[in-house]
Design a protein around this motif. Structure first.
Motif, PDB file in Angstrom:
ATOM      1  N   SER A 110      34.729 -24.970  13.002  1.00 41.82           N
ATOM      2  CA  SER A 110      35.790 -25.580  13.792  1.00 41.82           C
ATOM      3  C   SER A 110      35.755 -25.012  15.199  1.00 41.82           C
ATOM      4  N   ALA A 111      36.356 -25.764  16.128  1.00 40.76           N
ATOM      5  CA  ALA A 111      36.433 -25.306  17.515  1.00 40.76           C
ATOM      6  C   ALA A 111      37.673 -25.879  18.165  1.00 40.76           C
ATOM      7  N   THR A 112      38.257 -25.098  19.048  1.00 38.61           N
ATOM      8  CA  THR A 112      39.354 -25.560  19.889  1.00 38.61           C
ATOM      9  C   THR A 112      38.872 -25.425  21.332  1.00 38.61           C
ATOM     10  N   HIS A 113      39.799 -25.438  22.263  1.00 34.49           N
ATOM     11  CA  HIS A 113      39.393 -25.291  23.669  1.00 34.49           C
ATOM     12  C   HIS A 113      38.999 -23.851  24.006  1.00 34.49           C
ATOM     13  N   ASP A 114      39.422 -22.867  23.154  1.00 32.75           N
ATOM     14  CA  ASP A 114      39.086 -21.467  23.478  1.00 32.75           C
ATOM     15  C   ASP A 114      38.645 -20.620  22.288  1.00 32.75           C
ATOM     16  N   THR A 115      38.449 -21.240  21.115  1.00 36.67           N
ATOM     17  CA  THR A 115      37.966 -20.508  19.943  1.00 36.67           C
ATOM     18  C   THR A 115      36.931 -21.336  19.186  1.00 36.67           C
ATOM     19  N   ALA A 116      36.151 -20.645  18.372  1.00 36.90           N
ATOM     20  CA  ALA A 116      35.195 -21.319  17.483  1.00 36.90           C
ATOM     21  C   ALA A 116      35.024 -20.458  16.243  1.00 36.90           C
ATOM     22  N   ILE A 117      34.734 -21.109  15.118  1.00 42.56           N
ATOM     23  CA  ILE A 117      34.406 -20.398  13.887  1.00 42.56           C
ATOM     24  C   ILE A 117      33.023 -20.866  13.448  1.00 42.56           C
ATOM     25  N   ILE A 118      32.129 -19.894  13.262  1.00 44.91           N
ATOM     26  CA  ILE A 118      30.758 -20.159  12.818  1.00 44.91           C
ATOM     27  C   ILE A 118      30.653 -19.700  11.368  1.00 44.91           C
ATOM     28  N   ARG A 119      29.971 -20.490  10.541  1.00 43.25           N
ATOM     29  CA  ARG A 119      29.860 -20.188   9.104  1.00 43.25           C
ATOM     30  C   ARG A 119      28.416 -20.369   8.644  1.00 43.25           C
ATOM     31  N   TRP A 120      27.979 -19.483   7.729  1.00 45.42           N
ATOM     32  CA  TRP A 120      26.661 -19.605   7.106  1.00 45.42           C
ATOM     33  C   TRP A 120      26.666 -18.879   5.776  1.00 45.42           C
ATOM     34  N   THR A 121      25.730 -19.253   4.904  1.00 48.92           N
ATOM     35  CA  THR A 121      25.618 -18.654   3.576  1.00 48.92           C
ATOM     36  C   THR A 121      24.213 -18.095   3.389  1.00 48.92           C
ATOM     37  N   VAL A 122      24.157 -16.902   2.798  1.00 48.00           N
ATOM     38  CA  VAL A 122      22.910 -16.205   2.521  1.00 48.00           C
ATOM     39  C   VAL A 122      22.677 -16.222   1.018  1.00 48.00           C
ATOM     40  N   ASN A 123      21.417 -16.316   0.600  1.00 46.47           N
ATOM     41  CA  ASN A 123      21.091 -16.481  -0.814  1.00 46.47           C
ATOM     42  C   ASN A 123      21.461 -15.307  -1.708  1.00 46.47           C
ATOM     43  N   ARG A 124      21.619 -14.123  -1.172  1.00 45.80           N
ATOM     44  CA  ARG A 124      22.054 -12.999  -1.996  1.00 45.80           C
ATOM     45  C   ARG A 124      22.562 -11.890  -1.104  1.00 45.80           C
ATOM     46  N   TYR A 161      29.387 -16.058   5.160  1.00 48.74           N
ATOM     47  CA  TYR A 161      29.905 -15.344   6.322  1.00 48.74           C
ATOM     48  C   TYR A 161      30.651 -16.313   7.229  1.00 48.74           C
ATOM     49  N   ARG A 162      31.708 -15.811   7.851  1.00 50.12           N
ATOM     50  CA  ARG A 162      32.472 -16.576   8.842  1.00 50.12           C
ATOM     51  C   ARG A 162      32.833 -15.633   9.975  1.00 50.12           C
ATOM     52  N   VAL A 163      32.652 -16.098  11.207  1.00 46.37           N
ATOM     53  CA  VAL A 163      33.010 -15.303  12.381  1.00 46.37           C
ATOM     54  C   VAL A 163      33.824 -16.181  13.317  1.00 46.37           C
ATOM     55  N   PRO A 165      37.138 -23.658  28.028  1.00 43.57           N
ATOM     56  CA  PRO A 165      37.263 -25.054  27.580  1.00 43.57           C
ATOM     57  C   PRO A 165      36.093 -25.917  28.059  1.00 43.57           C
ATOM     58  N   GLY A 166      35.688 -26.874  27.212  1.00 38.14           N
ATOM     59  CA  GLY A 166      34.658 -27.831  27.580  1.00 38.14           C
ATOM     60  C   GLY A 166      33.324 -27.214  27.950  1.00 38.14           C
ATOM     61  N   THR A 167      32.989 -26.102  27.328  1.00 41.93           N
ATOM     62  CA  THR A 167      31.768 -25.365  27.663  1.00 41.93           C
ATOM     63  C   THR A 167      30.822 -25.342  26.475  1.00 41.93           C
ATOM     64  N   THR A 168      29.523 -25.489  26.750  1.00 39.83           N
ATOM     65  CA  THR A 168      28.519 -25.392  25.699  1.00 39.83           C
ATOM     66  C   THR A 168      28.093 -23.940  25.559  1.00 39.83           C
ATOM     67  N   TYR A 169      28.099 -23.452  24.325  1.00 37.13           N
ATOM     68  CA  TYR A 169      27.673 -22.086  24.008  1.00 37.13           C
ATOM     69  C   TYR A 169      26.475 -22.156  23.072  1.00 37.13           C
ATOM     70  N   TYR A 170      25.602 -21.191  23.207  1.00 33.13           N
ATOM     71  CA  TYR A 170      24.434 -21.037  22.349  1.00 33.13           C
ATOM     72  C   TYR A 170      24.645 -19.783  21.519  1.00 33.13           C
ATOM     73  N   ARG A 194      17.812 -19.310  14.076  1.00 35.24           N
ATOM     74  CA  ARG A 194      17.339 -19.915  15.313  1.00 35.24           C
ATOM     75  C   ARG A 194      18.542 -20.066  16.236  1.00 35.24           C
ATOM     76  N   VAL A 195      18.320 -20.389  17.476  1.00 34.75           N
ATOM     77  CA  VAL A 195      19.419 -20.582  18.427  1.00 34.75           C
ATOM     78  C   VAL A 195      20.045 -21.955  18.175  1.00 34.75           C
ATOM     79  N   ASN A 196      21.356 -21.957  18.010  1.00 29.77           N
ATOM     80  CA  ASN A 196      22.139 -23.167  17.790  1.00 29.77           C
ATOM     81  C   ASN A 196      23.092 -23.326  18.967  1.00 29.77           C
ATOM     82  N   ARG A 197      23.842 -24.418  18.984  1.00 25.56           N
ATOM     83  CA  ARG A 197      24.813 -24.595  20.065  1.00 25.56           C
ATOM     84  C   ARG A 197      26.045 -25.344  19.586  1.00 25.56           C
ATOM     85  N   PHE A 198      27.123 -25.164  20.321  1.00 26.98           N
ATOM     86  CA  PHE A 198      28.357 -25.910  20.113  1.00 26.98           C
ATOM     87  C   PHE A 198      29.047 -26.034  21.464  1.00 26.98           C
ATOM     88  N   THR A 199      29.977 -26.976  21.545  1.00 26.74           N
ATOM     89  CA  THR A 199      30.751 -27.163  22.770  1.00 26.74           C
ATOM     90  C   THR A 199      32.229 -27.099  22.421  1.00 26.74           C
TER      91      THR A 199
END
Length: 142
Positions: free
Chosen positions: A47-61, A100-102, A109-114, A132-137
């Motif tokens: 999820s993302a708002t104008h000033d926050t983001a939550i990144i999520r991923w799962t590891v096999n063990r 994991y969630r961070v 606001p309105g900015t692309t992050y890598y 790998r490098v990902n991005r969100f706005t």
């Protein structure tokens, strides 16, 4: 007396559904312990708002210490991920996967992050992940 029994029954059903859904979402066939730790889902923007983001991923063990730290390195230039966000996470040894969630605060606001993701055990020893490098706005200011 019936309303109390109905409330208890509903609570039991809801809690069992929540617990089974969370467990099913994290389970992955357990290997023999010799498989290399790797990201099996994500990383992705949860999820993302104008000033926050939550990144999520799962590891096999999991493995190592029960407490892990999820790490996101990010920035506005894909070649310069100069900021870091961390979040503590506890690996349940009864489950083969770790999700994991961070949460990243203080974004523009309105900015692309890598970003890339990684993780470390409680003692600071990395567990050998790097995405790998990902991005969100972020959303524009409301």
């Amino acid at each position: 007396m019936r309303p109390v029994l109905l409330t208890v029954a509903i609570t039991v059903v809801v809690n069992s559904l929540i617990a089974s859904h969370a467990t099913a979402a994290q389970q992955h066939p357990a290997g023999n312990g010799s498989e290399r730790r790797q990201i099996v889902t994500g990383p992705a923007l949860e999820s993302a708002t104008h000033d926050t983001a939550i990144i999520r991923w799962t590891v096999n063990r999991g493995g190592g210490t029960a407490r892990h730290y999820a790490i996101v390195r990010y920035g506005t230039d894909s070649a310069n991920l100069d900021k870091t966000a961390r979040s503590p996470n506890r690996w349940s040894q009864g489950l083969p996967n770790v999700t994991y969630r961070v949460r990243i605060d203080g974004l523009a606001p309105g900015t692309t992050y890598y970003y890339t993701v990684d993780a470390a055990q409680a003692d600071g020893i990395g567990i050998g992940l790097k995405s790998r490098v990902n991005r969100f706005t972020t959303r524009p200011r409301p």
